[in-house]
Write a protein that holds these residues in place. Sequence first.
Motif, PDB file in Angstrom:
ATOM      1  N   ARG A  12       0.853  -1.185   0.000  1.00  0.00           N
ATOM      2  CA  ARG A  12       0.000   0.000   0.000  1.00  0.00           C
ATOM      3  C   ARG A  12       0.890   1.236   0.000  1.00  0.00           C
ATOM      4  O   ARG A  12       1.978   1.231   0.581  1.00  0.00           O
ATOM      5  CB  ARG A  12      -0.914   0.041   1.236  1.00  0.00           C
ATOM      6  CG  ARG A  12      -2.034  -0.993   1.201  1.00  0.00           C
ATOM      7  CD  ARG A  12      -3.084  -0.640   0.163  1.00  0.00           C
ATOM      8  NE  ARG A  12      -4.176  -1.595   0.152  1.00  0.00           N
ATOM      9  CZ  ARG A  12      -4.184  -2.711  -0.553  1.00  0.00           C
ATOM     10  NH1 ARG A  12      -3.129  -3.027  -1.287  1.00  0.00           N
ATOM     11  NH2 ARG A  12      -5.215  -3.517  -0.533  1.00  0.00           N
ATOM     12  N   PRO A  30       0.745   5.543 -11.607  1.00  0.00           N
ATOM     13  CA  PRO A  30      -0.012   4.323 -11.320  1.00  0.00           C
ATOM     14  C   PRO A  30       0.082   3.385 -12.519  1.00  0.00           C
ATOM     15  O   PRO A  30       0.064   3.831 -13.661  1.00  0.00           O
ATOM     16  CB  PRO A  30      -1.447   4.826 -11.141  1.00  0.00           C
ATOM     17  CG  PRO A  30      -1.324   6.287 -10.890  1.00  0.00           C
ATOM     18  CD  PRO A  30      -0.092   6.736 -11.608  1.00  0.00           C
ATOM     19  N   THR A 256      -9.326   1.495  -4.777  1.00  0.00           N
ATOM     20  CA  THR A 256      -8.332   0.452  -4.562  1.00  0.00           C
ATOM     21  C   THR A 256      -7.029   0.731  -5.299  1.00  0.00           C
ATOM     22  O   THR A 256      -5.934   0.501  -4.781  1.00  0.00           O
ATOM     23  CB  THR A 256      -8.875  -0.915  -5.039  1.00  0.00           C
ATOM     24  OG1 THR A 256     -10.097  -1.193  -4.353  1.00  0.00           O
ATOM     25  CG2 THR A 256      -7.878  -2.024  -4.773  1.00  0.00           C
ATOM     26  N   THR A 257      -7.135   1.255  -6.522  1.00  0.00           N
ATOM     27  CA  THR A 257      -5.964   1.443  -7.365  1.00  0.00           C
ATOM     28  C   THR A 257      -6.235   2.560  -8.379  1.00  0.00           C
ATOM     29  O   THR A 257      -7.302   3.151  -8.391  1.00  0.00           O
ATOM     30  CB  THR A 257      -5.607   0.123  -8.088  1.00  0.00           C
ATOM     31  OG1 THR A 257      -4.356   0.287  -8.768  1.00  0.00           O
ATOM     32  CG2 THR A 257      -6.671  -0.277  -9.093  1.00  0.00           C
ATOM     33  N   LEU A 264      -3.950   3.446  -1.198  1.00  0.00           N
ATOM     34  CA  LEU A 264      -4.247   2.671  -2.393  1.00  0.00           C
ATOM     35  C   LEU A 264      -3.145   1.653  -2.660  1.00  0.00           C
ATOM     36  O   LEU A 264      -2.031   1.788  -2.158  1.00  0.00           O
ATOM     37  CB  LEU A 264      -4.425   3.584  -3.612  1.00  0.00           C
ATOM     38  CG  LEU A 264      -5.856   4.066  -3.873  1.00  0.00           C
ATOM     39  CD1 LEU A 264      -6.354   4.908  -2.704  1.00  0.00           C
ATOM     40  CD2 LEU A 264      -5.931   4.859  -5.166  1.00  0.00           C
ATOM     41  N   ALA A 265      -3.455   0.657  -3.459  1.00  0.00           N
ATOM     42  CA  ALA A 265      -2.463  -0.347  -3.820  1.00  0.00           C
ATOM     43  C   ALA A 265      -1.285   0.314  -4.520  1.00  0.00           C
ATOM     44  O   ALA A 265      -1.461   1.224  -5.329  1.00  0.00           O
ATOM     45  CB  ALA A 265      -3.091  -1.402  -4.730  1.00  0.00           C
ATOM     46  N   ASP A 267       0.402   0.063  -7.123  1.00  0.00           N
ATOM     47  CA  ASP A 267       0.480  -0.402  -8.505  1.00  0.00           C
ATOM     48  C   ASP A 267       1.140   0.712  -9.306  1.00  0.00           C
ATOM     49  O   ASP A 267       0.491   1.717  -9.643  1.00  0.00           O
ATOM     50  CB  ASP A 267      -0.915  -0.692  -9.063  1.00  0.00           C
ATOM     51  CG  ASP A 267      -1.619  -1.825  -8.329  1.00  0.00           C
ATOM     52  OD1 ASP A 267      -0.922  -2.639  -7.709  1.00  0.00           O
ATOM     53  OD2 ASP A 267      -2.855  -1.891  -8.385  1.00  0.00           O
ATOM     54  N   GLN A 290       3.302  -4.203  -8.725  1.00  0.00           N
ATOM     55  CA  GLN A 290       1.874  -4.475  -8.565  1.00  0.00           C
ATOM     56  C   GLN A 290       1.639  -4.907  -7.129  1.00  0.00           C
ATOM     57  O   GLN A 290       2.236  -5.874  -6.652  1.00  0.00           O
ATOM     58  CB  GLN A 290       1.413  -5.568  -9.521  1.00  0.00           C
ATOM     59  CG  GLN A 290      -0.107  -5.738  -9.540  1.00  0.00           C
ATOM     60  CD  GLN A 290      -0.565  -6.673 -10.634  1.00  0.00           C
ATOM     61  OE1 GLN A 290       0.155  -7.604 -11.000  1.00  0.00           O
ATOM     62  NE2 GLN A 290      -1.751  -6.439 -11.163  1.00  0.00           N
TER      63      GLN A 290
END
Length: 299
Positions: A12, A30, A256-257, A264-265, A267, A290
């Motif tokens: 995260r 991202p 989430t992303t 947030l993730a 990624d 990721q």
Amino acid sequence: MSSQLNTPAINRIDNPINAALVGFTLQALPISIAGTPAHRQSSKMNTPRVIFSAKESGPSASSFCRANCGAFGVRVIAVMAAGGMGTKGSVPNAPQLTEAQMRAAAEEAASVGKFTAAHCTGLAGAMNAIRAGVNIIEHAQLDEPTAEALARSGAAWCPTIVTRYSILHTTDPAYQWMRAKADPGDLVRKQKALMLCKEYGIPVIAGTDAGPNAMVRLGEALWTELGIYQEYGMTAQEVLHACTAGAAEILRIGETTGSVRTGLAADLALFEGDVTADVTAVKTLCRVWQGGVQKYVRL
């Protein structure tokens, strides 16, 4: 680059500033989640979907969608609003499902928190899908009335320009039957459609339709698609939004992303070039994380 991003345990984002500030020419963004689940150019490539076709009609439409939305973790119902370029014998611009059939799918999907995407190579099918309340309109080239209806509906548009470009320019004998279906004017209409989206404020989600044939390859096709958007009049920032935060919002995973934000993730993609000025610099990709886990390093 923050050293934390090299640690698999960090999944995260806890410091967006450190994640984003990475030196003079390196850019952290991202990871692209572009493309609707119906069309496979996505970091969420395991997103389950089902195809709703003309065989599910009338009273069975709702029961079909209800059963499939609850099965296999399905998140999206893909409806066939028109014929396809890649189906022999199919007329691409001919409508397939009716407005009523697609409305049944859209309403049933919405009732259980899912969404719908429509394959629309023709304007008649696209209008049917828009009036039916489908969430994402794919492929259609759009004209003024269709763009106005799309803007009123709040649905998003997925251009998939690289697919038509590849069909028009292929010299592979195996795909000449498909090339014969395409109109060279399609690319001009796609460019106009992008500008109509800017004019009417229609959300654009980057997508490629990659996977079904060798002409449009996963990964590489998305790089080309993003470059076409900028060439056709979108700014680099608009293009990046269409394949990151904007795409996440449309696919309902924005919490989430899709953004470099706390919680947030993680990624992320790292580039040597400045993709915020020239999106073709995505070809300078050097690292990918990721969920905070490094998945790719360019050697």
